[in-house]
Scaffold this motif. Sequence first.
Motif, short mmCIF file in Angstrom:
data_model
loop_
_atom_site.label_atom_id
_atom_site.label_comp_id
_atom_site.label_asym_id
_atom_site.label_seq_id
_atom_site.Cartn_x
_atom_site.Cartn_y
_atom_site.Cartn_z
N GLY A 126 0.83 -1.19 0.00
CA GLY A 126 0.00 0.00 0.00
C GLY A 126 0.87 1.24 0.00
O GLY A 126 2.09 1.17 0.17
N VAL A 127 0.25 2.38 -0.23
CA VAL A 127 0.96 3.66 -0.21
C VAL A 127 0.18 4.65 0.65
O VAL A 127 -1.04 4.54 0.80
N THR A 128 0.90 5.59 1.21
CA THR A 128 0.29 6.68 1.97
C THR A 128 0.27 7.93 1.09
O THR A 128 1.31 8.35 0.58
N VAL A 129 -0.89 8.49 0.91
CA VAL A 129 -1.06 9.69 0.09
C VAL A 129 -1.40 10.85 1.01
O VAL A 129 -2.35 10.77 1.80
N ARG A 130 -0.62 11.93 0.89
CA ARG A 130 -0.85 13.11 1.73
C ARG A 130 -1.52 14.21 0.92
O ARG A 130 -1.13 14.47 -0.21
N LEU A 131 -2.50 14.83 1.50
CA LEU A 131 -3.22 15.93 0.87
C LEU A 131 -2.58 17.26 1.25
O LEU A 131 -1.83 17.34 2.24
N PRO A 132 -2.84 18.33 0.49
CA PRO A 132 -2.30 19.65 0.85
C PRO A 132 -2.71 20.10 2.25
O PRO A 132 -2.03 20.91 2.88
N LEU A 144 -2.54 -3.29 5.30
CA LEU A 144 -1.70 -2.74 4.24
C LEU A 144 -0.29 -2.53 4.77
O LEU A 144 -0.11 -2.04 5.89
N ASP A 145 0.70 -2.89 3.97
CA ASP A 145 2.09 -2.61 4.31
C ASP A 145 2.53 -1.39 3.50
O ASP A 145 2.76 -1.47 2.30
N THR A 146 2.62 -0.25 4.18
CA THR A 146 3.05 0.98 3.52
C THR A 146 4.49 1.32 3.88
O THR A 146 4.99 2.39 3.50
N PHE A 192 -4.12 9.46 3.73
CA PHE A 192 -4.87 8.22 3.75
C PHE A 192 -4.05 7.14 3.06
O PHE A 192 -3.14 7.43 2.28
N ARG A 193 -4.36 5.90 3.37
CA ARG A 193 -3.60 4.75 2.88
C ARG A 193 -4.42 4.02 1.82
O ARG A 193 -5.61 3.79 1.99
N LEU A 194 -3.74 3.63 0.75
CA LEU A 194 -4.41 2.96 -0.36
C LEU A 194 -3.65 1.69 -0.73
O LEU A 194 -2.42 1.66 -0.70
N PRO A 195 -4.37 0.63 -1.10
CA PRO A 195 -3.68 -0.55 -1.65
C PRO A 195 -3.04 -0.19 -2.97
O PRO A 195 -3.47 0.75 -3.65
#
Length: 215
Positions: free
Chosen positions: A158-164, A192-194, A169-172
């Motif tokens: 998974g990945v961690t996406v940061r907003l402005p 999820l492994d981020t 939030f974490r996504l597969p």
Amino acid sequence: MIIHEQEITWAQHTLILTNKKAIYWPAQKTLILSDLHLGKAAHFRRNGIPIPSQIHQRDLDVLEKLLLHYTVDKVIVVGDLIHAHQNGEVLDFKNFLQQFSEIEFILIKGNHDRIADRKILDFGVKAVCNTFHLDGIEFVHEPEKCADYQISGHIHPGVTVRLPTNKHFRLPSYVVSENMIILPAFSQFTGLDTKQSFEKSVNYAILDTGIMAIK
């Protein structure tokens, strides 16, 4: 259910990444997925943890829609088809396979696939093996560095996406490098492994509305 796609060229093959956490290989009419963990919710309930019983059915519903959407002759599951032991949810999969008896299901055994091979074959799975090769690609459960081109699972990337706004939030995601693809877990009932990162790779994050490449 809307299926969003991201076509990539990898190992000189055209592959279609879907936002339903499975890859379609058009030339081989093959669907590739990993980590269904069938029976996990029932296993938790048996141990006193209240998990909704509909989870596994939603996973099977998604799989059914993928099989109906694409022209599929073969399904390759790269491990952890079954979470622990046989239970009612696992037997639902046996009934599911009877609906698609014309499709060849192949299981590469994962660390959770502890049921005897003969029982898995009795479900309607056509083959159970530790590794599988097709047109120059090796399929295994846990990523290894020895193969020229390899597709695996196990990690639940998974990945961690940061907003402005600094929220995140974490996504597969799929992990794609020159000679390796790691699949996201197909089941929604997984972590999820981020934390793990892989050199010279691209993460294809999965959203309901599409797929986003993150380098």
